[in-house]
Design an enzyme around this catalytic site. Structure first.
Site, PDB file in Angstrom:
ATOM      1  NE  ARG A 209       8.802 -14.329  74.665  1.00  0.00           N
ATOM      2  CZ  ARG A 209      10.004 -14.876  74.514  1.00  0.00           C
ATOM      3  NH1 ARG A 209      10.639 -14.770  73.362  1.00  0.00           N
ATOM      4  NH2 ARG A 209      10.570 -15.520  75.518  1.00  0.00           N
TER       5      ARG A 209
ATOM      6  CB  SER B 227       2.290 -18.018  80.358  1.00  0.00           C
ATOM      7  OG  SER B 227       2.643 -16.930  79.577  1.00  0.00           O
TER       8      SER B 227
ATOM      9  CE  LYS C  74       9.141 -18.586  78.728  1.00  0.00           C
ATOM     10  NZ  LYS C  74       9.959 -17.473  79.206  1.00  0.00           N
TER      11      LYS C  74
HETATM   12  C1  LIG Z   1       0.574 -17.108  73.794  1.00  0.00           C
HETATM   13  C2  LIG Z   1       1.722 -17.113  74.738  1.00  0.00           C
HETATM   14  N1  LIG Z   1       1.836 -18.121  75.607  1.00  0.00           N
HETATM   15  C3  LIG Z   1       2.878 -18.157  76.456  1.00  0.00           C
HETATM   16  C4  LIG Z   1       3.808 -17.144  76.460  1.00  0.00           C
HETATM   17  C5  LIG Z   1       4.940 -17.139  77.427  1.00  0.00           C
HETATM   18  O1  LIG Z   1       4.830 -16.086  78.356  1.00  0.00           O
HETATM   19  P1  LIG Z   1       5.832 -16.020  79.611  1.00  0.00           P
HETATM   20  O2  LIG Z   1       5.686 -17.284  80.359  1.00  0.00           O
HETATM   21  O3  LIG Z   1       5.577 -14.778  80.335  1.00  0.00           O
HETATM   22  O4  LIG Z   1       7.231 -15.960  78.945  1.00  0.00           O
HETATM   23  P2  LIG Z   1       7.803 -14.826  78.005  1.00  0.00           P
HETATM   24  O5  LIG Z   1       7.159 -14.918  76.688  1.00  0.00           O
HETATM   25  O6  LIG Z   1       7.519 -13.494  78.624  1.00  0.00           O
HETATM   26  O7  LIG Z   1       9.262 -15.124  77.923  1.00  0.00           O
HETATM   27  C6  LIG Z   1       3.658 -16.106  75.537  1.00  0.00           C
HETATM   28  N2  LIG Z   1       4.513 -15.087  75.481  1.00  0.00           N
HETATM   29  N3  LIG Z   1       2.604 -16.104  74.702  1.00  0.00           N
HETATM   30  C1  LIG Z   2       7.221 -17.670  74.517  1.00  0.00           C
HETATM   31  C2  LIG Z   2       7.067 -19.119  74.794  1.00  0.00           C
HETATM   32  N1  LIG Z   2       6.389 -19.550  75.853  1.00  0.00           N
HETATM   33  C3  LIG Z   2       6.317 -20.865  75.939  1.00  0.00           C
HETATM   34  S1  LIG Z   2       7.127 -21.597  74.679  1.00  0.00           S
HETATM   35  C4  LIG Z   2       7.529 -20.110  74.015  1.00  0.00           C
HETATM   36  C5  LIG Z   2       8.321 -19.927  72.771  1.00  0.00           C
HETATM   37  C6  LIG Z   2       7.795 -20.651  71.594  1.00  0.00           C
HETATM   38  O1  LIG Z   2       8.674 -20.432  70.550  1.00  0.00           O
HETATM   39  P1  LIG Z   2       8.765 -21.352  69.287  1.00  0.00           P
HETATM   40  O2  LIG Z   2       7.466 -21.300  68.602  1.00  0.00           O
HETATM   41  O3  LIG Z   2       9.872 -20.745  68.489  1.00  0.00           O
HETATM   42  O4  LIG Z   2       9.132 -22.738  69.757  1.00  0.00           O
END
Ligand SMILES: Cc1ncc(COP(=O)(O)OP(=O)(O)O)c(N)n1
Ligand SMILES: Cc1ncsc1CCOP(=O)(O)O
Ligand SMILES: [Mg+2]
Length: 351
Positions: A180, A249, A278
């Site tokens: 990511r 997601s 996030k």
């Molecule tokens: C395993 C997993 N779950 C949720 C997310 C979040 O994806 P998204 O809502 O597209 O947000 P971003 O990660 O792109 O900011 C994820 N990356 N992985």
């Molecule tokens: C990418 C994403 N999507 C939902 S929560 C999240 C971030 C989770 O990060 P962390 O494990 O540091 O709380």
């Protein structure tokens, strides 16, 4: 043509069937051990066992009594390839070939004397092909199996020591990584993705790319993770090919329903807790986590604010699979952090 006198033929065919029933069962046993102790996959282990038992049912005293090991000119013959097994895959490939060849021999010769065994051997041979597909790590089934078994998912964050940190986590037992990256330019992203792919492959871990189907293709990733405003799942699948994984997601039941209808291979469920990774994204809490647990059969990765101090309550709320960013990427010791999280997941998911 005395050799082909019916009475002699029958005994010789029985001898061939006996030898090849043994061969097929032995090969299956080798494969079964890997399914059981290597993959810890109860379903595949049960399939191997059932195949062996089906063959055993046809291995009658009549066939066994046709055995004449003393007069078998083949017992002394070994091929150099039989000793040349470099990798685990070599062992599996050789034993699948052995089982399939033996079943083909049975199918052909049993036509002369035991039609039911011939038909069974044909059916079993097709089932063995399916088993081989399921065990192949790069097949769709193989990737799905690996996904299901990978209870911990690392979603990376930018770091000067990205590869080093991911490798430490892989050493700690991690088998699922998502790249990511919201900041780098595309050429840098592609290069990093390719490096991560090679690293994950070395550890037998699945590697997915967040958001970007094009980078996933360019890096030969195992799949892509899509958010609600990214490309549709079906289009991503079309671009990536049917054997790759597509995750999605979700933050509520409607998004979950759509992801299931569109054919996601897994869903992210969260943020379970509000998280600085996030910012501004509201926590979904445990209610949606529990809803997802009861309304979908594909893996659901709880994500958001999960670390060693919170994973217990997330598991208690029903999570079987968990995704983290900071808990590993920001850990003083990413290998140890991975081991600790995996230990929680292992203990929390005992039957
Ligand atoms: C395993 C997993 N779950 C949720 C997310 C979040 O994806 P998204 O809502 O597209 O947000 P971003 O990660 O792109 O900011 C994820 N990356 N992985
Ligand atoms: C990418 C994403 N999507 C939902 S929560 C999240 C971030 C989770 O990060 P962390 O494990 O540091 O709380
Ligand atoms: Mg996204």
């Amino acid at each position: 043509m005395q050799d082909l006198a019916p009475i002699l033929c029958h005994a010789r065919v029985c001898r061939i069937l006996d030898a090849n029933l043994d061969r097929a069962r032995e090969g299956l046993r080798v494969i079964e051990e890997w399914c059981r102790l290597g993959c810890e996959d109860a379903e595949l282990t049960a399939t191997c066992k059932e195949l062996r038992q089906t063959l055993a049912g046809y291995h009658t005293p009549e066939l066994r009594s046709a055995r004449q090991t003393d007069h078998d000119p083949g017992t002394a013959l070994t091929h150099p390839q039989e000793r040349d097994r470099q990798t685990l895959q070599d062992v599996l490939t050789a034993n699948f070939a052995r089982v399939q060849e033996a079943l083909r021999v049975i199918e052909e010769y049993a036509k002369l004397t035991h039609a039911d065994l011939s038909a069974a051997a044909k059916t079993l041979r097709y089932r063995v092909y399916i088993l081989e597909q399921a065990l192949s790590p790069q097949s769709r089934q193989g990737r799905l199996r690996r996904l299901h078994h990978a209870r911990l998912y690392l979603v990376t964050s930018p770091s000067d020591r990205l590869l080093e940190r991911v490798e430490a986590a892989l050493k700690g037992g991690l088998r699922l990584v998502q790249y990511r990256d919201k900041t780098n330019d595309d050429q840098t992203r592609l290069k990093i993705a390719q490096q991560l792919q090679a690293l994950c492959q070395r550890y037998g871990a699945l590697f997915l790319v967040n958001d970007r189907v094009d980078i996933a293709v360019g890096a030969n990733a195992d799949g892509v993770h899509l958010g609600q405003t990214d490309l549709p799942i079906a289009l991503a699948r079309q671009i990536l090919g049917g054997d790759r994984l597509v995750g999605c997601s979700t933050t509520n039941p409607q998004e979950l329903e759509r992801a299931l209808q569109e054919g996601a291979d897994y869903v992210g469920v969260g943020p379970v807790f509000a998280t600085p990774t996030k910012p501004g994204k509201a926590a979904v809490g445990f209610d949606y986590l529990q809803y997802a647990r009861h309304h979908c059969s594909i893996p659901q990765f709880a994500i958001g604010g999960i670390d060693a101090s919170t994973i217990g309550e997330v598991i208690a709320a029903g999570a079987t699979h968990v995704a983290v960013v900071r808990a590993i990427m920001d850990a003083a010791d990413p290998q140890q952090a991975t081991q600790d999280l995996l230990q929680h997941l292992h203990e929390g998911n005992q039957p």
